[in-house]
Design an enzyme around this catalytic site. Sequence first.
Site, PDB file in Angstrom:
ATOM      1  N   ASP A 111       0.828  -1.075  -0.089  1.00 13.16           N
ATOM      2  CA  ASP A 111      -0.028   0.001   0.038  1.00 13.16           C
ATOM      3  C   ASP A 111       0.861   1.096   0.245  1.00 13.16           C
ATOM      4  O   ASP A 111       2.060   1.078   0.368  1.00 13.16           O
ATOM      5  CB  ASP A 111      -0.911   0.064   1.195  1.00 13.16           C
ATOM      6  CG  ASP A 111      -1.771   1.154   1.396  1.00 13.16           C
ATOM      7  OD1 ASP A 111      -2.524   1.475   0.234  1.00 13.16           O
ATOM      8  OD2 ASP A 111      -1.909   1.723   2.459  1.00 13.16           O
TER       9      ASP A 111
ATOM     10  N   ASP B  76      -0.231   5.146   1.034  1.00  3.66           N
ATOM     11  CA  ASP B  76      -0.628   6.249   1.814  1.00  3.66           C
ATOM     12  C   ASP B  76      -0.355   5.808   3.290  1.00  3.66           C
ATOM     13  O   ASP B  76      -1.184   4.585   3.524  1.00  3.66           O
ATOM     14  CB  ASP B  76      -1.737   6.741   1.426  1.00  3.66           C
ATOM     15  CG  ASP B  76      -1.893   7.528   0.235  1.00  3.66           C
ATOM     16  OD1 ASP B  76      -0.855   7.906  -0.104  1.00  3.66           O
ATOM     17  OD2 ASP B  76      -3.129   7.425  -0.367  1.00  3.66           O
TER      18      ASP B  76
ATOM     19  N   ASP C   6      -1.423  -0.335   6.115  1.00  2.00           N
ATOM     20  CA  ASP C   6      -1.679   0.267   7.428  1.00  2.00           C
ATOM     21  C   ASP C   6      -3.191   0.043   7.787  1.00  2.00           C
ATOM     22  O   ASP C   6      -3.645   0.616   8.854  1.00  2.00           O
ATOM     23  CB  ASP C   6      -1.228   1.875   7.345  1.00  2.00           C
ATOM     24  CG  ASP C   6      -2.344   2.568   6.195  1.00  2.00           C
ATOM     25  OD1 ASP C   6      -3.016   3.386   7.006  1.00  2.00           O
ATOM     26  OD2 ASP C   6      -2.051   2.450   5.486  1.00  2.00           O
TER      27      ASP C   6
END
Length: 222
Positions: A7, A9, A183
């Site tokens: 991922d 961001d 996250d």
Amino acid sequence: MRLALFDLDHTLIPLDSDHAWGEFTVRLGWRDAEAFRRANDGYYQAYKAGSLDIHDYVRFATGAVRERGLAEGRRAHERFMAEVIRPAMTEAARALVRRHQQAGDTVIIVTATNAFVTRPIAQAFGVEHLIAIDLETDPRGEYTGAIAGVPSFREGKVARVEQWLADRGLRWSDLAHSTFYSDSMNDLPLLEKVHEPVATNPDERLQALAQARGWRILNLFE
């Protein structure tokens, strides 16, 4: 093939690139600051809560570039990279990507942010393969505000990785190993699909789930 999926961001960079791009367009005077920030922050909170309407958000997020035109948007994005993104790219994140590349893994950034914002960021990390939200264009080559194809968001990330594999004559079962760093609980479908899920700078919900399931937890920004 061994896949290392990331991922973007709050995983490889300690900010939300789409949200930051929106703030950058405000700084450029392309948007009314108060109205834009209220809406932008609202979408961001919806994303964190898992309730984001991705199609509605993409229409909103691409508004500035659609009004200004893609050529001007790209020039502004070069400043965005220099002033916002590159200073936020940590050596720890760069080193993690490099370790997978040096080990011979195929590295792919898989993000729910659109490709206009994220392609230059992937290039800055030295990552060739990007799975991002593709944007529909009109006959002039300008963005329409619609998503082209399956959005790489939530379950769509699994579908898009599967399509990437299928384009190369592969399936999940053909992989020797797969790792995914994220996250967010929004990425749970893909985290559950790979051989090795890594909760990276996890939000509270993902932190708790990772601890309960014995997943590796990695903090890149401490």
